[in-house]
Scaffold this motif. Structure first.
Motif, PDB file in Angstrom:
ATOM      1  N   LEU A 152       0.657  -1.310  -0.108  1.00 23.92           N
ATOM      2  CA  LEU A 152       0.050   0.006  -0.144  1.00 23.92           C
ATOM      3  C   LEU A 152       0.745   1.339   0.011  1.00 23.92           C
ATOM      4  O   LEU A 152       0.408   2.295   0.023  1.00 23.92           O
ATOM      5  CB  LEU A 152      -0.587   0.044   1.249  1.00 23.92           C
ATOM      6  N   LYS A 153       2.244   1.143   0.064  1.00 25.05           N
ATOM      7  CA  LYS A 153       3.005   2.160   0.327  1.00 25.05           C
ATOM      8  C   LYS A 153       2.802   3.553  -0.681  1.00 25.05           C
ATOM      9  O   LYS A 153       3.054   4.426  -0.382  1.00 25.05           O
ATOM     10  CB  LYS A 153       4.433   1.882   0.322  1.00 25.05           C
ATOM     11  N   ASP A 154       2.445   3.028  -1.874  1.00 23.13           N
ATOM     12  CA  ASP A 154       2.237   3.929  -3.004  1.00 23.13           C
ATOM     13  C   ASP A 154       0.743   4.461  -3.356  1.00 23.13           C
ATOM     14  O   ASP A 154       0.422   5.076  -4.262  1.00 23.13           O
ATOM     15  CB  ASP A 154       2.882   3.460  -4.336  1.00 23.13           C
ATOM     16  N   GLN A 155      -0.012   3.923  -2.628  1.00 18.80           N
ATOM     17  CA  GLN A 155      -1.474   4.206  -2.640  1.00 18.80           C
ATOM     18  C   GLN A 155      -1.999   5.071  -1.628  1.00 18.80           C
ATOM     19  O   GLN A 155      -3.289   5.456  -2.142  1.00 18.80           O
ATOM     20  CB  GLN A 155      -2.235   2.802  -2.921  1.00 18.80           C
ATOM     21  N   LEU A 156      -1.602   5.294  -0.572  1.00 18.50           N
ATOM     22  CA  LEU A 156      -2.145   6.093   0.219  1.00 18.50           C
ATOM     23  C   LEU A 156      -1.798   7.507   0.535  1.00 18.50           C
ATOM     24  O   LEU A 156      -0.360   7.693   0.082  1.00 18.50           O
ATOM     25  CB  LEU A 156      -1.899   5.231   1.706  1.00 18.50           C
TER      26      LEU A 156
END
Length: 458
Positions: free
Chosen positions: A233-237
């Protein structure tokens, strides 16, 4: 199929890339199971009144008179219609966290359920007030859960995890309808509220003890699982503190979900509110036979939700189908399928078995939408999924208010032809919503949904 629909531009992080991260007894699947039981109890608390009400009120002989012309011998069916969530629920979830909002939402609903027998003794005004307060508690639950999954659900497991958690709503209806009837028959109607209310309070303590808003603050999560979730999820939040309202309200993919949700709910309310009226007034279903028939469509929907969630993620991970392709396909099945059987319901004559079959198949196929537009909020804007659900579901409450009014106007003589018109309208709206979503939906994280404004595809 277009090449861009077969492959994701930014590959999704697969579990194998971080080593084996077990699903059994994992923190994320424990969250899904606790959510399952939470929504199970929430919907049990919703439908218990419809069953207990039969014993709560004195039958009125004057109500037995009916001037409606009936076409068929007497039979029955009644189905409870759930309430919807609102924008404030999604906004609160983004501010105070989904754990507290969902937990206290169900806890409050449970407490007011325990107070229902007392309110009924005091008078109808008190009973209405208690049910309104229950509705306020229920209204925040779905946005709160969406908000939590934005931090907990790896992209390739979203369909599985969300389908497990939300399927509790269907199973709660399946179990509570006949169980409430048995309690009323063998004991007393007050125990319907005492039993489910007590279970809701007990669930609240387990929820507060075992659940955390984010993997980073969970005390019992393994290091491997925490890294797997955070890496995926690091690039989506987003780290933005303010909500990007203007981009949200002008986003075409958001409006694709709005239209699909609105359209689906129109048919949903037609099937679960107006079709039983059709069965009662035209087919003359008898109320005493409604327990099993009312629960059957929900069981079919529950089964479809669970299976479709597994299939959706399987197609995305092992078959390399893009997120947007899967969401569109499942939405088309889950909306056009029910529309077809809704139209067919107008031509069943006095075939009771076929009527039950059409209702069950229609509701069952609708379960595909859980892995379609229903979780697309998390695909396009994980950080604002709760707010998006609040927005789309606010529009989706309109059919519950407008649909029955239109149906009442169109069916003042209660003829088969008039009801066929009602079914045609609902089916047409459903097909339109499915096509609109198929044309304009997205599976990509929108640039306004991430603080860096990079473009990502999930």
């Amino acid at each position: 199929m277009e090449p861009e629909e077969r492959e994701d531009r930014t590959p999704l992080l697969k579990e194998s890339q971080l080593g084996a991260v077990r699903a059994c007894c994992s923190a994320r699947y424990n969250l899904a199971l606790l959510a399952f039981f939470g929504f199970f109890l929430l919907y049990a608390l919703r439908v218990n009144l419809s069953v207990a009400l039969v014993d709560m009120v004195e039958p009125n002989a004057s109500l037995a008179k009916n001037t409606t012309f009936h076409v068929c011998p007497e039979h029955s069916s009644t189905i409870n219609v759930p309430r919807n969530t609102t924008i404030p629920g999604g906004y609160l979830a983004s501010k105070i966290g989904g754990k507290l909002l969902l937990g206290f939402g169900i806890f409050g609903t449970s407490v007011f359920t325990l107070l229902t027998p007392l309110a009924a003794d005091l008078g109808v005004g008190y009973l209405i007030a208690v049910r309104v307060l229950e509705g306020l508690g229920e209204g925040v639950t779905f946005p709160a859960m969406h908000s939590m999954w934005s931090s907990w659900a790896p992209p390739l497991e979203r369909s599985k995890l969300l389908s497990i958690s939300y399927a509790g709503a269907q199973m709660g209806t399946v179990v509570s309808l006949p169980l409430s009837g048995l309690i009323c028959y063998y004991m007393n109607w007050v125990y319907v509220f005492y039993l489910f209310g007590t279970l809701g309070v007990l669930w609240f303590f387990f929820w507060m003890w075992l659940v955390s808003n984010k993997p980073e603050t969970h005390k019992r999560i393994s290091h491997a699982e925490r890294e797997y979730i955070l890496s995926s999820l690091k690039d989506q939040l987003s780290t933005q503190k303010s909500v990007p309202w203007r981009p949200i309200l002008t986003s075409i993919p958001v409006w694709a979900i709005v239209v699909a949700h609105f359209s689906y709910n129109w048919t949903f309310y037609t099937l679960l509110t107006l079709l039983p009226t059709y069965m009662k007034e035209i087919l003359r279903f008898n109320a005493e036979e409604n327990g099993f028939l009312s629960a059957l469509p929900y069981f079919g929907c529950w089964l479809c939700i669970i299976l479709s969630g597994q299939i959706a993620d399987h197609l995305r991970e092992t078959q390399s189908f893009s997120t947007v392709y899967v969401r569109k396909c499942f939405t088309l099945i889950g909306m056009i399928g029910p529309a077809m059987f809704l139209v067919a319901a107008g031509f069943i004559g006095c075939n009771y078995e076929l009527a039950v079959a059409f209702v069950t198949i229609s509701t069952t196929l609708g379960g595909f939408c859980t892995s379609g537009y229903s979780i697309n909020h998390l695909d396009i804007a994980p950080s604002y999924a709760g707010i998006l659900l609040g927005i789309t579901n606010s529009f989706a409450t309109i059919p519950g208010m407008v649909g029955p009014v239109i149906a009442k106007v169109l069916t003042h003589n209660n003829t088969v032809g008039e009801w066929q018109t009602v079914f045609y309208i609902a089916a047409s709206i459903n097909v339109f919503g499915a096509i609109f979503f198929a044309l304009f939906a997205s599976g990509e994280v929108q640039d306004w949904a991430v603080s860096s404004y990079h473009f990502h595809r999930n």
